[in-house]
Structure formats: C-alpha cells, structure tokens
Design a protein around this motif. Structure first.
Motif, PDB file in Angstrom:
ATOM      1  N   LEU A  48      18.839  -4.964  13.065  1.00  0.00           N
ATOM      2  CA  LEU A  48      19.038  -5.061  14.520  1.00  0.00           C
ATOM      3  C   LEU A  48      18.111  -6.077  15.181  1.00  0.00           C
ATOM      4  CD1 LEU A  48      19.788  -1.380  15.574  1.00  0.00           C
ATOM      5  CD2 LEU A  48      21.304  -3.373  15.764  1.00  0.00           C
ATOM      6  N   VAL A  49      16.939  -6.299  14.618  1.00  0.00           N
ATOM      7  CA  VAL A  49      16.036  -7.291  15.211  1.00  0.00           C
ATOM      8  C   VAL A  49      16.638  -8.687  15.053  1.00  0.00           C
ATOM      9  CG1 VAL A  49      13.734  -8.322  15.148  1.00  0.00           C
ATOM     10  CG2 VAL A  49      13.992  -5.850  14.838  1.00  0.00           C
ATOM     11  N   VAL A 104       9.896  -7.890  14.644  1.00  0.00           N
ATOM     12  CA  VAL A 104       9.731  -8.253  16.062  1.00  0.00           C
ATOM     13  C   VAL A 104       8.547  -9.213  16.228  1.00  0.00           C
ATOM     14  CG1 VAL A 104       9.389  -7.412  18.421  1.00  0.00           C
ATOM     15  CG2 VAL A 104      10.679  -6.036  16.801  1.00  0.00           C
ATOM     16  N   GLU A 105       7.489  -8.997  15.438  1.00  0.00           N
ATOM     17  CA  GLU A 105       6.311  -9.874  15.533  1.00  0.00           C
ATOM     18  C   GLU A 105       6.630 -11.293  15.072  1.00  0.00           C
ATOM     19  OE1 GLU A 105       3.582  -7.868  12.930  1.00  0.00           O
ATOM     20  OE2 GLU A 105       3.492  -6.091  14.216  1.00  0.00           O
ATOM     21  N   ARG A 149       0.825  -1.223   0.000  1.00  0.00           N
ATOM     22  CA  ARG A 149       0.000   0.000   0.000  1.00  0.00           C
ATOM     23  C   ARG A 149       0.855   1.268   0.000  1.00  0.00           C
ATOM     24  NH1 ARG A 149      -1.335   0.043   6.398  1.00  0.00           N
ATOM     25  NH2 ARG A 149       0.353  -1.387   6.867  1.00  0.00           N
ATOM     26  N   PHE A 150       2.108   1.174   0.432  1.00  0.00           N
ATOM     27  CA  PHE A 150       2.979   2.354   0.448  1.00  0.00           C
ATOM     28  C   PHE A 150       3.814   2.456  -0.834  1.00  0.00           C
ATOM     29  CE2 PHE A 150       2.747   0.803   4.911  1.00  0.00           C
ATOM     30  CZ  PHE A 150       1.932   1.809   5.401  1.00  0.00           C
ATOM     31  N   VAL A 154       8.686   0.405   3.885  1.00  0.00           N
ATOM     32  CA  VAL A 154       8.799   1.449   4.908  1.00  0.00           C
ATOM     33  C   VAL A 154       9.641   0.875   6.055  1.00  0.00           C
ATOM     34  CG1 VAL A 154       7.554   2.940   6.523  1.00  0.00           C
ATOM     35  CG2 VAL A 154       6.547   2.400   4.295  1.00  0.00           C
ATOM     36  N   TYR A 179       4.312   0.987  21.320  1.00  0.00           N
ATOM     37  CA  TYR A 179       4.803   2.180  20.622  1.00  0.00           C
ATOM     38  C   TYR A 179       3.938   3.409  20.947  1.00  0.00           C
ATOM     39  CZ  TYR A 179       7.287  -1.267  17.726  1.00  0.00           C
ATOM     40  OH  TYR A 179       8.069  -2.297  17.276  1.00  0.00           O
ATOM     41  N   VAL A 193       5.099  -7.791  21.756  1.00  0.00           N
ATOM     42  CA  VAL A 193       5.682  -6.687  20.971  1.00  0.00           C
ATOM     43  C   VAL A 193       5.811  -5.430  21.832  1.00  0.00           C
ATOM     44  CG1 VAL A 193       4.893  -7.409  18.671  1.00  0.00           C
ATOM     45  CG2 VAL A 193       3.377  -6.051  20.124  1.00  0.00           C
ATOM     46  N   TRP A 243      -0.896   7.378   5.484  1.00  0.00           N
ATOM     47  CA  TRP A 243      -1.664   6.539   4.569  1.00  0.00           C
ATOM     48  C   TRP A 243      -3.138   6.492   4.995  1.00  0.00           C
ATOM     49  CZ3 TRP A 243      -4.328   1.827   5.089  1.00  0.00           C
ATOM     50  CH2 TRP A 243      -4.672   1.202   3.881  1.00  0.00           C
ATOM     51  N   GLU A 255      10.444   1.598   9.194  1.00  0.00           N
ATOM     52  CA  GLU A 255       9.894   1.456  10.544  1.00  0.00           C
ATOM     53  C   GLU A 255       8.871   0.315  10.604  1.00  0.00           C
ATOM     54  OE1 GLU A 255      10.524   2.394  13.508  1.00  0.00           O
ATOM     55  OE2 GLU A 255       8.659   1.817  14.498  1.00  0.00           O
ATOM     56  N   ILE A 256       8.074   0.210   9.567  1.00  0.00           N
ATOM     57  CA  ILE A 256       7.062  -0.852   9.548  1.00  0.00           C
ATOM     58  C   ILE A 256       7.735  -2.223   9.386  1.00  0.00           C
ATOM     59  CG2 ILE A 256       5.114  -1.771   8.193  1.00  0.00           C
ATOM     60  CD1 ILE A 256       4.210   1.172   7.913  1.00  0.00           C
ATOM     61  N   LYS A 271      12.149 -11.535  24.490  1.00  0.00           N
ATOM     62  CA  LYS A 271      11.227 -12.564  24.003  1.00  0.00           C
ATOM     63  C   LYS A 271      11.993 -13.752  23.435  1.00  0.00           C
ATOM     64  CE  LYS A 271       8.549 -12.070  20.185  1.00  0.00           C
ATOM     65  NZ  LYS A 271       7.671 -11.443  19.159  1.00  0.00           N
ATOM     66  N   SER A 319      10.678  -3.033  10.534  1.00  0.00           N
ATOM     67  CA  SER A 319      11.249  -3.385  11.839  1.00  0.00           C
ATOM     68  C   SER A 319      10.174  -3.918  12.777  1.00  0.00           C
ATOM     69  CB  SER A 319      11.902  -2.162  12.482  1.00  0.00           C
ATOM     70  OG  SER A 319      12.870  -1.620  11.639  1.00  0.00           O
ATOM     71  N   ARG A 320       9.009  -3.286  12.758  1.00  0.00           N
ATOM     72  CA  ARG A 320       7.918  -3.725  13.647  1.00  0.00           C
ATOM     73  C   ARG A 320       7.489  -5.151  13.307  1.00  0.00           C
ATOM     74  NH1 ARG A 320       4.045   1.445  15.192  1.00  0.00           N
ATOM     75  NH2 ARG A 320       5.765   2.800  15.794  1.00  0.00           N
ATOM     76  N   ARG A 331      12.854  -1.994  20.720  1.00  0.00           N
ATOM     77  CA  ARG A 331      12.839  -3.237  19.929  1.00  0.00           C
ATOM     78  C   ARG A 331      13.998  -4.151  20.304  1.00  0.00           C
ATOM     79  NH1 ARG A 331      10.229  -0.593  15.534  1.00  0.00           N
ATOM     80  NH2 ARG A 331      12.109   0.437  14.841  1.00  0.00           N
TER      81      ARG A 331
END
Ligand code: ZN
Lengths: 345, 232
Positions: free
Chosen positions: A98-99, A61-62, A47-48, A52, B215, B212, B225, A54-55, B80, A57-58, B73
């Motif tokens: 880094l993750v 972690v998940e 969609r971007f 991205v 944030y 997680v 977006w 930052e997204i 974790k 990286s998030r 993070r």
C-alpha cells in the motif's frame, strides 16, 4: 548511432514495495536500465529472524520519496519525459504494498500519467529481458521466498501457470532449514555457502517429492520435515551431525526436483528459451545445475545477475512497459492484492 | 494560498480544499476503513469540483496520527509524495489535536481519544483559549484507567471527543462522575476544514523525505525484542 529515424523511447518509472526492499527505477523501452535504486531493510529485520510486516511498512514510508528522487536523478530524467508509473500491485505484504501503491497513484495523479499495475512475479520474469530479448514460447522457473512456479509464456504479457508448490515455497524451505541449523537470517545464502564448501559427497540422503507422473507441481514440506527430524534425532542421541552435510543434501534434493521438472516443461512446451527468476535464482548450486541441464538439452538459458534476482523496481518497470504497450491501466482506486496470482491465459 | 487537507488516520476519511479562510470544498465519510481504495479518487473528485490542478495547490496538510497504522500511512504517503513531487509545502497535524478543535467553544478541558485496544487509548489534553486550542498534556498511549485517575485531579469539566468515547462512557462516568463529563455525538469526528485551517497556521516541515506518521508506539515485534534484550 547512425540511425536517422528517431524511434521515440518509452520511459517507465517502476515502484516496488511488496516485501522488505523499497525500490524505484527508470527503464527505457523495457530493456535498458537507466537507474535502479534499492533501499534494503535487511539489517533492520535481521534481529527478528525474518521480515516483520509492520516494521517493513514503516521503513517504506521513510524511504519512498528518497528512492523515487534518486531513481529520477540517476536516470537524468524529468517528469515530462516519463511515460507511465508502474507499481507492484501484488503478491506481497498488504501494508507494504500500500505504501508503494499510494505513492504511485499520487505521482500518476500529480503529473497526469498512466498508472500501470504490475504483478510482482511477472516482474521477476521480466528481469531476464535486461539480459536477453525473449524468444517465444518460453518457460520460466520462478523461485523465491514466497513462490515456486513454472510458467509458460507463448508471447509477451501472457502467462500460463503449469506448476506451483502445494505447500512451502523453495525459499521458505531454505529459511526454515537454516533456522534449524542455527544459521543467521537470511538462511538461503548460508546454506548455499555451506553446500559449496563441502568437498566430499554428503553421506545423508533426503527424499525428493516427485508427486504424480507428469505433474509440474512441487512439495517441499516433506523434505523440510525429514531434515528437521534428522537434526532432532541426532541431537537426542547426542550424535554429531555435520552442518555442511545437512545443507548440501537438502540443497541437492531441492535443486534436483526444480531442475528435473523445469527441463520436463521445457521439452513438453518446446520452449525456445528457459528463464530463471526470483530470489532463489541467486543460489549458486541452482545456477550451476540448471546451466548444465540447459547445455545438455541445447536450450538457451537466461539467468539474471544476482542483484536483478532479488526484489527491485527495474523488473517492475520492465514488466510494466509491456502492460503499458498493451494498454493495461489502473485508476485511482487501485488497491493492493496480497494474494495476486500470475494466470491470465 | 490553496491548501489541500487530508485525514485518513482513523475511520473518518476527510478531505478539504481551502483558499485562505474560504473552504472551497469538503468531503467526509465515516464508514468502514477502506482508505486505500477511496482516498485518491476522493481527492481527485474534490480537485475537479473545485477546478484546481495539482500544481495550483500551495500547501498539503495531513493528519499524522495516532490512529490506524495503515490508514495513517496511506494519508502520509500521499501527502509527502505530492509535496515532494510538486515541490509544495507540507504540514503535519496530530490527529488528536485535530479532533480537539471540535471543542473550540467549550469552557473547560478537552480530551480527544481513540481506542488503542486492550484498555488503552490514544489521548491528550487540550484547552480552548480565545478560540485557539492549547495543548495541556502531550499526546500519549495509556491505560484509560491511569489516564482517568490523572484527570480526576482537574478542577474543571472535561469534554470527551471521539467515535470511540461510547466504548468507554461507562468507565469514564464511573471514575469522574457524570457532572464533569460532556460528550456530543456530532462533535465526534474530525473535520477536514479544521485541518486545513490548523495547517495554514503551522510551519511547514523542513524535510519532506523524513516526514513519517506519529505512531506513538513501537511495532509489537520491536517492543518484544527490546524486552528480551533487557532480560539478557
Ligand atoms: Zn520477489
């Protein structure tokens, strides 16, 4: 079977999080994939119109413990059997790297295992070793969204950079041209599809940047600008420019330069093997052209299947196996190297 | 129960190892953020000093943010991964709740805050009750001016905590009046042994895989977006 001397096998867990794939894999002896788990984020970034950071990286972690667990389970191995943890140190997105690095350090610490830092580009090259054992000296063309390089390898674990892009990576040019043509992300496969659907030769002719005589470097920014100008000029004049014509001519120009320079390097270094690696190695037009050129030159060509061309952790474990055998280790202070280069000769 | 507590959610890096109510070791630095390089060696060092092997840790407690995205993070990934691979318990604690512990003996409201740039802060409102910290208002990211207007209605003194309080001291005093506000410089950084202590009293998470950071806001690209989708 039928072997009486039991060779002890080396099992390496690989972890890769340099961009938008969270991946873990167990590889035996650097050549056999025991498991290869990839959690792709492509849907999230679509969609971007691009990744991205930052997204990415998030999402890493998940996914990180999930992919590690799946890799061990699918390989049917326990921590006691693992000999080392290989992780992508760079190049890539710093937050994303880094993750994976944090997870890898923790696993090495928790199980008292060696920690092996791996160059992502070396990983791409070593994806070929799942297909065929290396014969040296060899030349490898590495083409991806971030890289366009020709590398000479005199032996395992040694890399000499003999050519690289001076501006855009080939994959980057594909993405930008796709955007101008209004094609969905990721653009590379879309251009490849359009170019292949094209039956008659395209009436367009875009420039090829050969640079100085004897140089193995690349430049794709001029080509990219030529394509963008052609599209804009046609728009302004209200003329119709066939998408497939543009895609086919652009792709032809990129491929001709890639293949010609690579074959030049093969000849100069008297390579016994030619390896193609990286995400753009999935491009059908490139696979076809380089196969033909290698046949004509009589050199053995290795291209991994598409799922091993894109980012994965099996390739990191494969390259990490060589580093493991050569005694390369990192300590708990290992950091991400977003601009890490592949030169050590 | 041996507890390993890890906080890398902000500039302060803190690690503590505790056995029940005894803190076996604690390590705090308050320098430039380079948690990616320093955190694992620090954990390794403290484990060696306390002569504990990784498998002897029963519970890992980590500060989950809000704070620096990358810092949080790193801490959360280490925590974790360790809990998953050694099959240990995992507890997450809000970085604001952790900082609020520094006001445990303060009689009034406790307001921990971290700078979130462009006039915004990560903050929450807490209060001490019989030595325990009770949450009065949920952690949030908010314009400091809006937050201060809300605090103006409170009828008791407020203790502001955090290294970033000094950035906003003038604005806080101007809005609330100096007599209502207290800060103390040594109470501005989170304590990892408080984190261990808090984590010992909380329930472990049920899914380590789904754990997680907090944030408190979407990634900037996502916010933009979404705004674009609404405008359509
Ligand atoms: Zn790659």
């Amino acid at each position: 079977m039928g072997e009486f001397i039991m060779e002890e096998s080396i099992l390496i867990l690989g972890i890769e999080t340099s961009c938008d794939e969270t991946a873990a894999s167990v590889v035996e002896n650097g050549m056999l994939i025991r498991s290869n788990v990839v959690a792709s984020q492509i849907k999230s970034h679509k969609r971007f119109g691009g990744v991205v950071p930052e997204i990415a990286s998030r999402h890493h972690v998940e996914q990180i413990t999930l992919v590690c667990e799946a890799a061990l389970e699918e390989a049917h191995v326990t921590w006691e059997e693992i000999d080392g943890i290989a992780v992508t140190e760079g190049p890539g997105l710093v937050g994303a790297l880094l993750v994976g690095i944090s997870a890898a350090k923790t696993l090495a610490f928790a199980h008292s295992l060696p920690l092996i830092p791996v160059n992502h580009m070396a990983g791409h090259i070593y994806a070929n070793r799942f297909i065929k054992e290396f014969t040296f000296p060899l030349v490898s063309l590495v083409v991806s969204g971030g890289h366009t390089e020709i590398i000479h390898m005199p032996e395992h674990g040694r890399f000499e950079l003999i050519g690289e892009t001076r501006d855009d990576a080939a994959g980057e040019a594909f993405d930008k041209v796709a955007r101008v043509l209004g094609l969905p992300y990721p653009g590379g496969p879309e251009i490849d599809r359009l170019a292949r659907e094209k039956e008659e030769p395209s009436p367009l002719n875009f420039p090829r940047a050969w640079l100085e005589e004897g140089s193995y470097d690349f430049s794709f920014s001029g080509l990219k600008s030529a394509v963008i100008n052609a599209v804009h000029n046609a728009e302004q004049k209200g003329e119709h420019l066939d998408q497939a014509d543009v895609a086919a001519s652009f792709q032809e120009s990129v491929i001709e330069v890639l293949v010609t320079k690579t074959m030049g390097a093969v000849q100069q270094y008297q390579a016994k093997q030619l390896l193609v690696a990286g995400g753009v190695a999935a491009n059908g037009g490139l696979r076809h052209a380089i196969t033909k050129a290698a046949e004509e030159a009589g050199i053995e060509l290795v291209i991994p299947p598409i799922q091993l061309c894109t980012d994965n952790a099996a390739m990191i474990a494969a390259a990490g196996t060589i580093d493991y055998l050569q005694g390369k280790r990192a300590n708990m202070g290992l950091n991400a190297q977003p601009g890490l280069e592949l030169v050590n000769i | 129960m041996n507890v390993l507590a890890i906080d890398s959610s902000n500039i302060t890096m803190g690690i503590a190892i505790a056995n029940q109510d005894i803190v076996l070791g604690e390590l705090i630095t308050n320098v430039k953020k380079n948690h990616s390089v320093k955190l694992m060696p620090a954990i390794e060092y403290l484990m060696n000093e306390t002569q504990l092997k990784p498998e002897e840790i029963d519970r890992i407690v980590v500060a989950t943010g809000p704070g620096s995205y990358t810092g949080v993070r790193i801490g959360v990934t280490i925590a974790k991964t360790l809990a998953w691979t050694l099959k240990k318990e995992l507890v997450g604690v809000s970085s604001l709740e952790l900082l609020a512990q520094n006001g445990r003996f303060f009689n009034g409201f406790i307001c921990p805050l971290f700078d979130a740039r462009r006039g915004r802060v990560y903050t929450g409102l807490y209060r001490s009750k019989n030595g325990d910290i009770i949450k009065e208002k949920e952690d949030t990211i908010i314009q400091l001016s809006d937050w201060l207007n809300m605090l103006n209605d409170l009828d008791q003194p407020i203790l502001f905590l955090g290294n970033d309080v000094r950035l906003y001291e003038h604005q806080i005093n101007e809005c609330l009046g100096k007599e209502n506000v207290e800060t103390h410089v040594t109470k501005n950084q989170s304590s990892p042994s408080e984190l261990a202590w808090l984590g010992m009293r909380k329930r472990p998470v049920t899914s380590i895989h789904n754990f997680v950071p907090t944030y408190l806001q979407l990634a900037e690209a996502e916010t933009k977006w979404l705004a674009k989708q609404e405008g359509k």
